[in-house]
Design a protein around this motif. Structure first.
Motif, PDB file in Angstrom:
ATOM      1  N   ASP A  85       0.820  -1.216   0.000  1.00 37.48           N
ATOM      2  CA  ASP A  85       0.000   0.000   0.000  1.00 37.48           C
ATOM      3  C   ASP A  85       0.852   1.263   0.000  1.00 37.48           C
ATOM      4  O   ASP A  85       0.354   2.347  -0.330  1.00 37.48           O
ATOM      5  N   THR A  86       2.123   1.134   0.364  1.00 33.70           N
ATOM      6  CA  THR A  86       3.022   2.293   0.413  1.00 33.70           C
ATOM      7  C   THR A  86       3.620   2.631  -0.950  1.00 33.70           C
ATOM      8  O   THR A  86       4.354   3.608  -1.080  1.00 33.70           O
ATOM      9  N   PHE A  87       3.301   1.824  -1.974  1.00 38.46           N
ATOM     10  CA  PHE A  87       3.851   2.045  -3.312  1.00 38.46           C
ATOM     11  C   PHE A  87       3.081   3.183  -3.973  1.00 38.46           C
ATOM     12  O   PHE A  87       1.883   3.074  -4.251  1.00 38.46           O
ATOM     13  N   THR A  88       3.760   4.283  -4.265  1.00 30.82           N
ATOM     14  CA  THR A  88       3.116   5.503  -4.743  1.00 30.82           C
ATOM     15  C   THR A  88       3.158   5.609  -6.270  1.00 30.82           C
ATOM     16  O   THR A  88       3.845   4.843  -6.950  1.00 30.82           O
ATOM     17  N   SER A  89       2.443   6.603  -6.783  1.00 35.62           N
ATOM     18  CA  SER A  89       2.475   6.880  -8.225  1.00 35.62           C
ATOM     19  C   SER A  89       3.892   7.167  -8.690  1.00 35.62           C
ATOM     20  O   SER A  89       4.312   6.738  -9.778  1.00 35.62           O
ATOM     21  N   GLY A 138      -5.643   7.194  -4.499  1.00 38.68           N
ATOM     22  CA  GLY A 138      -4.737   8.277  -4.850  1.00 38.68           C
ATOM     23  C   GLY A 138      -3.576   7.874  -5.735  1.00 38.68           C
ATOM     24  O   GLY A 138      -2.848   8.742  -6.231  1.00 38.68           O
ATOM     25  N   VAL A 139      -3.390   6.571  -5.946  1.00 35.04           N
ATOM     26  CA  VAL A 139      -2.274   6.091  -6.769  1.00 35.04           C
ATOM     27  C   VAL A 139      -2.727   5.955  -8.217  1.00 35.04           C
ATOM     28  O   VAL A 139      -3.764   5.358  -8.509  1.00 35.04           O
ATOM     29  N   LEU A 140      -1.940   6.520  -9.119  1.00 33.60           N
ATOM     30  CA  LEU A 140      -2.238   6.469 -10.551  1.00 33.60           C
ATOM     31  C   LEU A 140      -1.657   5.183 -11.123  1.00 33.60           C
ATOM     32  O   LEU A 140      -0.476   5.100 -11.460  1.00 33.60           O
ATOM     33  N   ASP A 141      -2.503   4.179 -11.227  1.00 34.71           N
ATOM     34  CA  ASP A 141      -2.080   2.853 -11.675  1.00 34.71           C
ATOM     35  C   ASP A 141      -3.207   2.258 -12.514  1.00 34.71           C
ATOM     36  O   ASP A 141      -4.335   2.140 -12.011  1.00 34.71           O
ATOM     37  N   PRO A 142      -2.992   1.940 -13.788  1.00 37.03           N
ATOM     38  CA  PRO A 142      -1.714   1.854 -14.493  1.00 37.03           C
ATOM     39  C   PRO A 142      -1.234   3.199 -15.030  1.00 37.03           C
ATOM     40  O   PRO A 142      -1.941   4.211 -14.947  1.00 37.03           O
ATOM     41  N   GLN A 143      -0.020   3.166 -15.615  1.00 33.55           N
ATOM     42  CA  GLN A 143       0.543   4.314 -16.307  1.00 33.55           C
ATOM     43  C   GLN A 143       1.075   3.859 -17.668  1.00 33.55           C
ATOM     44  O   GLN A 143       1.486   2.712 -17.828  1.00 33.55           O
ATOM     45  N   ILE A 144       1.043   4.777 -18.618  1.00 34.18           N
ATOM     46  CA  ILE A 144       1.549   4.513 -19.960  1.00 34.18           C
ATOM     47  C   ILE A 144       2.659   5.517 -20.252  1.00 34.18           C
ATOM     48  O   ILE A 144       2.449   6.736 -20.141  1.00 34.18           O
ATOM     49  N   ALA A 145       3.843   5.014 -20.602  1.00 33.79           N
ATOM     50  CA  ALA A 145       4.982   5.886 -20.907  1.00 33.79           C
ATOM     51  C   ALA A 145       5.354   5.752 -22.375  1.00 33.79           C
ATOM     52  O   ALA A 145       5.316   4.661 -22.947  1.00 33.79           O
ATOM     53  N   GLU A 193       3.565  -0.047 -20.816  1.00 33.49           N
ATOM     54  CA  GLU A 193       2.454  -0.080 -19.862  1.00 33.49           C
ATOM     55  C   GLU A 193       2.994  -0.620 -18.554  1.00 33.49           C
ATOM     56  O   GLU A 193       3.564  -1.712 -18.512  1.00 33.49           O
ATOM     57  N   VAL A 194       2.855   0.155 -17.476  1.00 31.91           N
ATOM     58  CA  VAL A 194       3.201  -0.317 -16.129  1.00 31.91           C
ATOM     59  C   VAL A 194       1.913  -0.396 -15.332  1.00 31.91           C
ATOM     60  O   VAL A 194       1.210   0.601 -15.170  1.00 31.91           O
ATOM     61  N   PHE A 195       1.608  -1.578 -14.816  1.00 41.03           N
ATOM     62  CA  PHE A 195       0.361  -1.817 -14.075  1.00 41.03           C
ATOM     63  C   PHE A 195       0.741  -2.689 -12.876  1.00 41.03           C
ATOM     64  O   PHE A 195       0.958  -3.883 -13.019  1.00 41.03           O
ATOM     65  N   VAL A 196       0.839  -2.068 -11.690  1.00 39.58           N
ATOM     66  CA  VAL A 196       1.432  -2.774 -10.556  1.00 39.58           C
ATOM     67  C   VAL A 196       0.408  -3.459  -9.655  1.00 39.58           C
ATOM     68  O   VAL A 196       0.786  -4.117  -8.688  1.00 39.58           O
ATOM     69  N   THR A 197      -0.893  -3.312  -9.966  1.00 36.06           N
ATOM     70  CA  THR A 197      -1.917  -4.026  -9.192  1.00 36.06           C
ATOM     71  C   THR A 197      -2.870  -4.745 -10.147  1.00 36.06           C
ATOM     72  O   THR A 197      -4.085  -4.685  -9.991  1.00 36.06           O
ATOM     73  N   ASN A 198      -2.306  -5.471 -11.121  1.00 35.45           N
ATOM     74  CA  ASN A 198      -3.159  -6.066 -12.151  1.00 35.45           C
ATOM     75  C   ASN A 198      -3.843  -7.346 -11.690  1.00 35.45           C
ATOM     76  O   ASN A 198      -4.701  -7.873 -12.392  1.00 35.45           O
ATOM     77  N   GLN A 199      -3.465  -7.887 -10.504  1.00 35.81           N
ATOM     78  CA  GLN A 199      -4.134  -9.013  -9.850  1.00 35.81           C
ATOM     79  C   GLN A 199      -3.882 -10.370 -10.510  1.00 35.81           C
ATOM     80  O   GLN A 199      -4.267 -11.401  -9.966  1.00 35.81           O
ATOM     81  N   VAL A 200      -3.243 -10.396 -11.669  1.00 37.49           N
ATOM     82  CA  VAL A 200      -3.047 -11.654 -12.392  1.00 37.49           C
ATOM     83  C   VAL A 200      -1.750 -12.343 -11.986  1.00 37.49           C
ATOM     84  O   VAL A 200      -1.719 -13.540 -11.695  1.00 37.49           O
ATOM     85  N   GLY A 201      -0.660 -11.600 -11.969  1.00 26.91           N
ATOM     86  CA  GLY A 201       0.648 -12.160 -11.668  1.00 26.91           C
ATOM     87  C   GLY A 201       1.724 -11.229 -12.184  1.00 26.91           C
ATOM     88  O   GLY A 201       1.438 -10.100 -12.605  1.00 26.91           O
TER      89      GLY A 201
END
Length: 345
Positions: free
Chosen positions: A163-167, A207-214, A227-235
């Motif tokens: 939960d401490t992982f920020t945008s 408050g966390v912007l997830d996913p992000q596209i760079a 594409e960075v998606f750090v809570t995608n729930q799949v693996g």
């Protein structure tokens, strides 16, 4: 250096503890002799698992210890500068986990310290360069059979993060891998970055912007997307596709056995990075040990760490503004201050 390299590990959280076990069980020519962590109880608990390993309270004391030849730094990024500079001051080789430091200015100070010392000492832990799949892709692209590389597409997904992982950490701690991968695959610098945030997942921390596209614009005109998606729930999923003039190459499509049964098919997706990149870490650390015993540095350099920090710093500006931001690096031959500025559309 005819004898085993005596290694001390700074930071014994999940990554540092994994490296400690790696050094003891899977790396040739090295001997773990000391560990250090602000959580002295955790460090002591790890030390007693292995014969002849001491727990040293102050990480700078570990760096200066006469019985430590080289240092593996797996501590949080905000203390890296002090610890890496201490290694340079003591003339000790170090493998520093990414990021090299938390911003471009401090990373540049590390580059300048090495230059002042007259020789390199630091390898930065961008382990994907050692992953067999990435290494094969790099070899294919450099071989020229596919023509010029035009576009690179990256996917970087975690099942969950704390939960401490920020945008901002999504840029600085996750996207930084793709920053280095793209600089390495193209063989040139990133000159502009845009980081966009779609509607956040409802499963992300508030408050966390997830996913992000760079989107990266390379010096030679190529483009890279991530594409960075750090809570995608799949693996834990990391994929990369390089598109060239005469074909394309894709990695990360799955390494487990593909099974068909009872009307279903598929394989397993690991929960975290240690399964996907375990071999890469082994090869990275072994390469670092071998090079240190030869008094050499191989793999990603402090300049690579600095360039990645500069791109991520510009990426944070872009995330805040939603607009492209140019990346300006110091003159590699004459270290001048670095800055980033809004791109001209």
């Amino acid at each position: 250096m005819p004898d085993d390299l005596r290694v001390g590990v700074i930071g014994v959280g999940m990554m540092g503890a994994d490296h400690a076990e790696r050094l003891v069980t899977r790396i040739a020519g090295a001997r773990l002799v000391a560990v250090s962590d602000p959580d002295t109880g955790r460090a002591a608990e790890l030390a007693v698992r292995f014969d002849g390993v001491r727990s040293i309270g102050n990480p700078l004391d570990l760096v200066g210890d006469d019985e430590v030849d080289a240092v593996l730094i797996a501590s949080p990024g905000f203390v890296h500068e002090q610890q890496v500079l201490a290694c340079i001051d003591h003339g000790k080789y170090a493998l520093c986990e990414k990021p090299l430091t938390m911003d471009a200015a401090s990373s540049l100070r590390v580059v300048e310290a090495e230059e002042a010392a007259g020789r390199p000492f630091i390898q930065v832990g961008f382990m994907r360069r050692f992953d067999p799949e990435y290494a094969q892709m790099k070899s294919i692209l450099d071989g020229g059979s596919l023509g010029r590389t035009l576009v690179v597409h990256n996917i970087h997904r975690n099942k969950t993060v704390p939960d401490t992982f920020t945008s901002e950490m999504i840029v600085r701690d996750s996207l930084v891998h793709e920053v280095d991968v793209c600089r390495w695959l193209f063989g040139e610098e990133i000159v502009e970055i845009t980081v966009l945030a779609p509607t956040p997942s409802a499963l992300a921390t508030e408050g966390v912007l997830d996913p992000q596209i760079a989107v990266f614009r390379m010096a030679g005109g190529g483009i890279a997307t991530t594409e960075v998606f750090v809570t995608n729930q799949v693996g834990y999923e990391v994929r990369c596709e390089a598109v060239a003039e005469k074909g394309n190459a894709t990695i990360g499509l799955g390494q487990s056995v593909f099974v068909r049964t009872d009307g279903h098919y598929g394989g397993e997706i690991p929960d975290d990075f240690r399964f996907r990149f375990g071999r890469a870490y082994d090869l990275e650390v072994q390469s670092w040990v071998d090079a240190s015993r030869r008094s050499e540095v191989v793999g990603p350099t402090t300049w690579d760490g600095y360039a990645a920090s500069a791109v991520c710093e510009a990426g944070l500006e872009s995330l805040a503004s939603g607009t492209p931001v140019k990346v300006t690096l110091a003159d590699r031959a004459a270290a001048r201050p670095v800055h980033s500025s809004p791109a001209v559309n």
